[in-house]
Motif scaffolding. Structure first.
Motif, short mmCIF file in Angstrom:
data_model
loop_
_atom_site.label_atom_id
_atom_site.label_comp_id
_atom_site.label_asym_id
_atom_site.label_seq_id
_atom_site.Cartn_x
_atom_site.Cartn_y
_atom_site.Cartn_z
N ALA A 152 0.84 -1.20 0.00
CA ALA A 152 0.00 0.00 0.00
C ALA A 152 0.87 1.25 0.00
O ALA A 152 0.56 2.25 -0.68
CB ALA A 152 -0.92 0.00 1.22
N LEU A 153 1.96 1.19 0.74
CA LEU A 153 2.86 2.34 0.79
C LEU A 153 3.53 2.57 -0.57
O LEU A 153 3.63 3.71 -1.04
CB LEU A 153 3.93 2.12 1.87
N PHE A 154 3.93 1.47 -1.21
CA PHE A 154 4.49 1.59 -2.56
C PHE A 154 3.47 2.23 -3.50
O PHE A 154 3.79 3.14 -4.27
CB PHE A 154 4.86 0.20 -3.11
N ALA A 155 2.25 1.74 -3.40
CA ALA A 155 1.20 2.26 -4.29
C ALA A 155 0.95 3.74 -4.02
O ALA A 155 0.81 4.55 -4.95
CB ALA A 155 -0.08 1.45 -4.09
N LEU A 156 0.91 4.08 -2.74
CA LEU A 156 0.67 5.47 -2.36
C LEU A 156 1.75 6.37 -2.94
O LEU A 156 1.45 7.42 -3.53
CB LEU A 156 0.63 5.59 -0.84
N VAL A 157 2.98 5.97 -2.75
CA VAL A 157 4.09 6.83 -3.17
C VAL A 157 4.17 6.92 -4.70
O VAL A 157 4.43 7.98 -5.25
CB VAL A 157 5.42 6.29 -2.57
N THR A 160 -0.19 7.81 -6.55
CA THR A 160 -1.19 8.79 -6.13
C THR A 160 -0.61 10.20 -6.20
O THR A 160 0.62 10.38 -6.19
CB THR A 160 -1.68 8.54 -4.69
N THR A 161 -1.49 11.16 -6.20
CA THR A 161 -1.04 12.56 -6.24
C THR A 161 -0.26 12.89 -4.98
O THR A 161 0.78 13.56 -5.02
CB THR A 161 -2.28 13.50 -6.32
N LEU A 162 -0.80 12.41 -3.86
CA LEU A 162 -0.11 12.67 -2.59
C LEU A 162 1.30 12.05 -2.63
O LEU A 162 2.28 12.67 -2.21
CB LEU A 162 -0.91 12.07 -1.42
N GLY A 163 1.38 10.85 -3.15
CA GLY A 163 2.67 10.18 -3.22
C GLY A 163 3.65 10.94 -4.08
O GLY A 163 4.82 11.09 -3.74
N LYS A 164 3.13 11.48 -5.20
CA LYS A 164 4.02 12.25 -6.07
C LYS A 164 4.49 13.53 -5.36
O LYS A 164 5.63 13.96 -5.52
CB LYS A 164 3.32 12.57 -7.39
N ALA A 165 3.57 14.10 -4.60
CA ALA A 165 3.95 15.29 -3.84
C ALA A 165 5.00 14.93 -2.78
O ALA A 165 5.95 15.70 -2.53
CB ALA A 165 2.71 15.88 -3.16
N GLY A 233 16.53 5.95 3.71
CA GLY A 233 15.46 6.56 2.92
C GLY A 233 14.85 5.67 1.87
O GLY A 233 13.84 6.02 1.28
N SER A 234 15.43 4.51 1.65
CA SER A 234 14.88 3.62 0.62
C SER A 234 13.90 2.64 1.25
O SER A 234 14.26 1.85 2.13
CB SER A 234 16.03 2.84 -0.03
N ILE A 235 12.66 2.70 0.76
CA ILE A 235 11.64 1.82 1.34
C ILE A 235 11.91 0.36 1.00
O ILE A 235 11.90 -0.51 1.85
CB ILE A 235 10.23 2.25 0.87
N ARG A 236 12.21 0.11 -0.29
CA ARG A 236 12.48 -1.29 -0.65
C ARG A 236 13.76 -1.77 0.03
O ARG A 236 13.88 -2.93 0.40
CB ARG A 236 12.53 -1.47 -2.16
#
Lengths: 286, 493
Positions: A152-157, A160-165, A233-236
């Motif tokens: 879900a976090l990957f998808a969000l980032v 989504t617009t918020l993720g791009k922001a 800083g890297s999620i993966r």
């Protein structure tokens, strides 16, 4: 005889928990470049809030979990808006402030709730058979929920617009501002989200093993080791780091010596800092 | 037969009167109640109690004897709180005894029935006073660290000028204090830590370290012996053929582990012996090992990590029983802390709110509960005993001189002072472990003079009528004389 399948299942379950513990920490660093050393305190807040909702208010366990998540998210958001926002470009001040706030929160919890043991029931009691091995349902839930949240976090980032922001803000506050993104608002969302991850991790830790006013310290060190290994800083990278540390620790405890629990993350941390300071997925500094 | 009957009757009267008084929040008299009519009873020491000149009754009138208590976080931690509260309770008790003695004297004086010789003897044996002195308790917080403990110890001995220090729970703390205790020359009664090292120091450099005594519990080597004795006596009864040993990697438990490691295999099949990390949080792989080894019981020595180990054992309903030395299980609040997951866990202990080790145990538990609305951890009753033992030594010797008090305490057997054991007596300077409570064996089945402790306690669900319905109780299933309930196997086994 070493039971490889059993070790693999245990490693998968504990690594999923470690990934959840570290996600909030890496999210904040990835976006704002801030080392939030109060992360362990947020884990503690989540755990105690859930316990209060469940034991004192007598509400059902799912609501207690939600209470823990929201409480830690709220404290995290307030921490950003009340303190970090004003000093986020001054690394040393941020580190000192978050360390101090982390200690303050721990001791506030000690004073208010005492030094007793903190427990929550298993979210999913009982056990299931996987490939002939008995696995606790609670750990199956931890594993599944961890991956749901990671994806879900990957998808969000990414989608989504918020993720791009969030991504834009992580690259440059000023650049983001030029395209109309309010960096403070995005950072607040990021801290809220990171706090909620920490709160959920606190609830799961307590449900799995028990907790107390000092429960945030070890996860804090663990998070640090995981994100350094994965690349700050890297999620993966953090997810992979959690699985590497969780697996090595499980193998060490099962096969080598149980006394080495807790030592493994520290040894890996030192080794990575010396050999590959940028971590697995981080970029080397020029 | 008659003697036994008389003693039992006297003790039951003492219990009743104490409980009545305790219910009103007053610390009533042990000795005054239990003493017989001619003034016998109370605390006696042997040899030499009944003969010889006694110090004047009012020798220390107008003086204040100060007791320093060193406990970990005495405001909030059950271990430290039990120590501090129990020392205060003992002080209150001694003050009340002083007043009772005065009232008794006045009453007889008014009645004109006063027999000064008889009264002098009465005062000496019947009441637990300190020859007219007031008593004050000063509490120090060790914060469970050697460095803070040293600061607090120096504050108590140099600034507060206490006459005795009691307490200390952690081995690292008492080991770190030994040189200061030697330097200050103030008697110290340990009432929590089980490290054998202080007693070795007393034995090796007596003149330097003689001020240290351990009133209780038994040191960790004696506890390991008790563990083996327990296996010999009860393993068959409990259906245990194979055990797995898990001992936490901390200084307090190292002597326990080292003693067991080379010996337990001769007593029972022990396929697994592991030292676990003091930071262990995930017990699943360790329990998997025990399970695959087919052990019937996990014999543990766990202090810092005991909560998570217990919760995971209960949550995962492992097919082996669980207990040994489980420090958190010794806390009366453990059932509530672990939300009932403490059920079936057993542990060695010195005393529980349910047991009646001596005639004084239950009266103390009830008085403690009446005064503090809770029950103490074992460090509490031991501290209570330590203060009364010191008072008895002052009463007998009429001195505050540390060397003379040390000499007296190490050479006497104190009866009627302990809430834990039938008598308090210390090993002499020549013993391998000097100034330790004498440990012979736990049960009469293994030696002629059993000490009755450590007792074996199991958390069980309380029956209706025993406090809060469904709440946990610390039942004792061994040894026989202090047994309060049968051992229960976990319902999933």
């Amino acid at each position: 005889m070493v039971d490889v399948l059993n070790i693999a299942l245990n490693a998968a379950a504990i690594s999923a928990l470690y990934a959840l513990v570290a996600l909030g920490f890496t999210l904040i660093f990835g976006v704002g470049g801030v080392l939030n050393l109060a992360h362990g305190a947020l884990i503690t807040v989540g755990a105690f809030a859930a316990q209060q909702v469940f034991r004192v208010l007598g509400l059902p366990l799912p609501l207690a979990v939600l209470g823990g998540i929201l409480a830690a998210g709220t404290v995290s958001g307030l921490l950003y808006l009340g303190v970090v926002r004003f000093i986020q470009d001054q690394t040393v001040k941020v580190i000192l402030s978050t360390v101090i706030i982390g200690f303050l929160v721990r001791h506030a919890v000690r004073i208010v709730f005492g030094t007793g043991t903190l427990t929550l029931p298993q979210l999913f009691p009982g056990s299931a058979g996987i490939l002939g091995e008995s696995v606790q349902n609670n750990m199956v839930f931890v594993f599944c929920s961890s991956w749901v949240l990671i994806l879900a976090l990957f998808a969000l980032v990414n989608y989504t617009t918020l993720g791009k922001a969030i991504l834009a803000t992580s690259m440059s506050d000023r650049g983001a501002a030029l395209v109309g993104i309010d960096a403070t608002r995005i950072n607040t969302y990021t801290w809220l989200l990171a706090g909620m991850f920490a709160g959920f991790a606190g609830v799961l830790l307590t449900s799995f093993r028990s907790g107390g006013w000092r429960m945030g310290l070890d996860p804090m060190v663990l998070s640090f080791a995981i994100v350094v290994l994965g690349g700050l800083g890297s999620i993966r990278g953090s997810v992979l780091g959690a699985y590497i540390i969780g697996t090595i620790e499980t193998v060490t405890v099962s096969v080598v010596d149980t006394r080495l629990t807790g030592v493994v993350p520290l040894l890996i941390l030192i080794a990575v800092l010396v050999v590959r300071p940028q971590g697995l997925f981080g970029r080397a500094e020029a | 037969m008659d003697d036994t009957h008389t003693t039992r009757t006297r003790h039951s009267v003492a219990r009743r009167r104490f409980i009545q008084a305790a219910g009103t929040g007053v610390v009533a008299s042990f000795a005054g109640c239990s003493g017989d009519s001619d003034g016998g009873g109370g605390v006696t020491t042997s040899p030499g109690t009944s003969n010889g000149t006694k110090p004047p009754r009012n020798k220390f009138e107008g003086e204040t004897i100060k007791i320093g208590v060193l406990g970990p976080l005495p405001q909030e931690n059950p271990l430290g709180k039990s120590m501090a509260n129990s020392a205060k309770l003992a002080a209150k008790y001694i003050r009340d005894q002083e007043q009772e003695a005065d009232s008794d004297f006045l009453e007889q004086y008014v009645e004109g029935s006063i027999d000064r010789a008889a009264l002098a003897k009465n005062y000496h044996y019947k009441y637990e006073h300190m020859l007219g002195a007031d008593i004050e308790v000063v509490v120090g917080n060790t914060e469970a660290t050697p460095a803070t403990a040293k600061q607090e110890y120096l504050r108590l001995t140099s600034e507060e000028n206490v006459d005795l220090t009691v307490g200390v729970f952690f081995s690292s703390v008492i080991n770190g204090l030994m040189d200061l205790i030697a330097q200050q020359g103030v008697p110290h009664f340990t009432t929590g830590a089980a490290a054998p090292q202080p007693a070795r120091l007393v034995s090796q450099e007596y003149e330097k370290y003689k001020y240290h005594f351990r009133v209780g519990p038994f040191n960790s080597v004696a506890l390991a012996k008790a563990q083996l004795e327990f296996i010999d006596l009860y393993a068959d009864q409990l259906g245990w053929n194979k055990v797995g040993v898990l001992v936490e990697d901390i200084a307090d438990l190292k002597p326990f582990h080292d003693y067991l490691k080379g010996r337990i295999g001769k007593h029972i099949d022990t396929p697994v012996i592991k030292v676990t990390s003091s930071g262990q949080t995930n017990w699943t792989p360790i329990y998997d090992d025990l399970e695959s080894a087919g052990v019937d019981v996990a014999l543990v020595g766990l202090a810092l990590t005991g909560q998570s180990a217990a919760k995971q054992w209960a949550d995962q309903q492992r097919p082996f029983e669980f207990g040994g030395i489980h420090v958190f299980s010794q806390f009366p609040g453990f059932w509530e802390d672990l939300s009932g997951k403490a059920r079936y866990i057993f542990t060695m202990n010195s005393v529980t709110p349910q047991t009646e080790n001596t005639q004084f145990t239950q009266p103390l538990m009830k008085a403690y509960n009446a005064n503090f609305d809770s029950y103490p951890v074992y460090s509490g009753p031991i501290t209570f005993d330590a203060v009364r033992l010191f008072a008895a030594a002052i009463r007998e010797t009429g001195t505050l001189n540390p060397d003379r008090l040390v000499n007296f305490v190490e050479s006497r057997r104190f009866e009627g002072v302990s809430t834990i054991v039938p008598f308090a007596e210390f090993t002499g300077p020549d013993a391998k472990y000097a100034h330790e409570p004498k440990f012979t064996c736990m049960s009469g089945d293994t030696c002629d003079s059993p000490i009755g402790v450590p007792l074996w306690q199991q958390w069980q669900k309380g029956k209706q009528g025993e406090g809060v319905e469904g709440a946990g109780v610390m039942e004792c299933f061994a040894p026989g004389p202090v047994k309060t309930a049968d051992y229960q196997k976990p319902h999933w086994i």
